[in-house]
Design an enzyme around this catalytic site. Structure first.
Site, PDB file in Angstrom:
ATOM      1  N   SER A 104       0.831  -1.197   0.000  1.00 44.17           N
ATOM      2  CA  SER A 104       0.000   0.000   0.000  1.00 44.17           C
ATOM      3  C   SER A 104       0.866   1.248   0.000  1.00 44.17           C
ATOM      4  O   SER A 104       1.985   1.253   0.518  1.00 44.17           O
ATOM      5  CB  SER A 104      -0.901   0.004   1.237  1.00 44.17           C
ATOM      6  OG  SER A 104      -1.494   1.272   1.428  1.00 44.17           O
ATOM      7  N   LYS A 105       0.336   2.324  -0.586  1.00 44.96           N
ATOM      8  CA  LYS A 105       1.060   3.599  -0.549  1.00 44.96           C
ATOM      9  C   LYS A 105       1.220   4.109   0.883  1.00 44.96           C
ATOM     10  O   LYS A 105       2.090   4.923   1.159  1.00 44.96           O
ATOM     11  CB  LYS A 105       0.314   4.647  -1.384  1.00 44.96           C
ATOM     12  CG  LYS A 105       0.503   4.465  -2.879  1.00 44.96           C
ATOM     13  CD  LYS A 105      -0.026   5.674  -3.629  1.00 44.96           C
ATOM     14  CE  LYS A 105       0.269   5.558  -5.110  1.00 44.96           C
ATOM     15  NZ  LYS A 105      -0.125   6.758  -5.863  1.00 44.96           N
ATOM     16  N   ARG A 106       0.388   3.601   1.768  1.00 45.60           N
ATOM     17  CA  ARG A 106       0.487   4.046   3.167  1.00 45.60           C
ATOM     18  C   ARG A 106       1.590   3.303   3.921  1.00 45.60           C
ATOM     19  O   ARG A 106       1.950   3.673   5.029  1.00 45.60           O
ATOM     20  CB  ARG A 106      -0.854   3.822   3.878  1.00 45.60           C
ATOM     21  CG  ARG A 106      -2.004   4.635   3.290  1.00 45.60           C
ATOM     22  CD  ARG A 106      -3.289   4.367   4.054  1.00 45.60           C
ATOM     23  NE  ARG A 106      -4.405   5.111   3.510  1.00 45.60           N
ATOM     24  CZ  ARG A 106      -5.174   4.695   2.520  1.00 45.60           C
ATOM     25  NH1 ARG A 106      -4.928   3.534   1.955  1.00 45.60           N
ATOM     26  NH2 ARG A 106      -6.177   5.429   2.084  1.00 45.60           N
TER      27      ARG A 106
END
Length: 314
Positions: free
Chosen positions: A244-246
């Site tokens: 995930s980009k997070r």
């Protein structure tokens, strides 16, 4: 009906094109590094484009953070940064040209209508069955603009993944290039922008491999040269899921001391890409590591499979 595959010759022009919908992460770093080394190893140029066309999803301040992060990691791009959000007029003109040539048409179908008729789903949605191809029904209003595809196979040789083919009619059908209530589609924008910038080498993550035939198709009907492609393995999470980009942010905004970690991150990214950086590079500056990478990068060593990103303890 459409031109044969026509690859641009001449000096290499590569690019890195992140979407500022979240901070840079390890997958972004791999894509930036791979595209940079592939362009620079041939003495080419490396461009930077912010794919911020979908403004509601753009996080304020992230584009600037990405630029400062890249600089901290030692990257230097050529020319000015291109922002897709400032190029809408070019996408509008390209879409209008396709309509004028009879290669695109308005569609009034809802997703539920398509789902009831579509023959099979594919990895990015439903296969469009061509309901509006011959004109909008009287009760329908335009919801999208679709490009006509025909019964043919689009094939190309990826420098990492090898031969790849897709039958557009069976995999997606006539696909959307603009929604009436939203931005122009990624496929249209990226094709227009790459052609305008003279990009002839596209190096990016393998999650975009399946979208490449649609982009090659658009390149052909516009008469644009087709770049060479190299789709890099994805950085996965511990269980093999897509990162995930997070997760695992590589960003000044994320806190920590990115400047102190920059060299280690680059060395780990080189190893992820199958390269074997010298032990003597431990403690070297990002510029020195990138210089080594440019001189020694081997595309044949890049693995195909996604994998977790292994960090070397500082």
């Amino acid at each position: 009906m459409i031109e044969s595959l026509n690859q641009r010759s001449g000096p290499v022009v590569g690019r890195f094109a992140p979407s500022p919908t979240g901070p840079m992460h390890l997958g972004s770093l791999v894509a930036a590094l791979g595209s940079y080394l592939m362009a620079k190893r041939s003495g080419g140029t490396w461009l930077l484009r912010m794919e911020d066309l979908d403004l509601p999803r753009v996080v304020p301040g992230i584009a600037d953070d990405m630029l400062r992060t890249l600089e901290t990691l030692g990257f230097a791009w050529d020319g000015e940064v291109v922002y897709q959000s400032r190029r809408t007029e070019f996408y509008r003109a390209a879409a209008a040209l396709l309509v004028e040539r009879g290669l695109a048409y308005p569609c009034g179908c809802t997703r539920s209508e398509i789902a009831q008729i579509a023959s099979a789903p594919h990895e990015e949605g439903l296969v469009y069955p061509g309901i509006c191809r011959d004109g909008l029904a009287p009760q329908k209003v335009e919801r999208a603009l679709r490009v006509k595809v025909y019964d043919e196979v689009i094939s190309f040789n990826d420098q990492v993944m090898g031969h790849y083919s897709q039958h557009l009619t069976g995999s997606c059908g006539d696909f959307v290039i603009h929604r009436a209530d939203g931005p122009y589609a990624y496929h249209l924008a990226v094709v227009v922008d790459d052609a305008a910038s003279g990009v002839n080498q596209v190096v990016r993550g393998a999650d975009l491999l399946s979208s490449t035939p649609r982009q090659i198709y658009l390149q052909r009907i516009f008469g644009y040269p087709t770049p060479s492609y190299a789709h890099l393995p994805l950085v996965s999470g511990p269980a093999g899921s897509k990162l995930s980009k997070r997760d695992n942010a590589v960003s000044l905004a994320a806190g920590g001391n990115l400047a102190a970690e920059a060299g280690s991150l680059l060395l780990d990214a080189l190893r992820f890409l199958g390269q074997n950086p010298l032990r003597e590079l431990l403690g070297a500056s990002p510029t020195e590591i990138l210089t080594w990478g440019v001189q020694h990068f081997e595309i044949a060593a890049v693995p195909k499979a996604s994998a977790p990103f292994q960090r070397t303890p500082l």
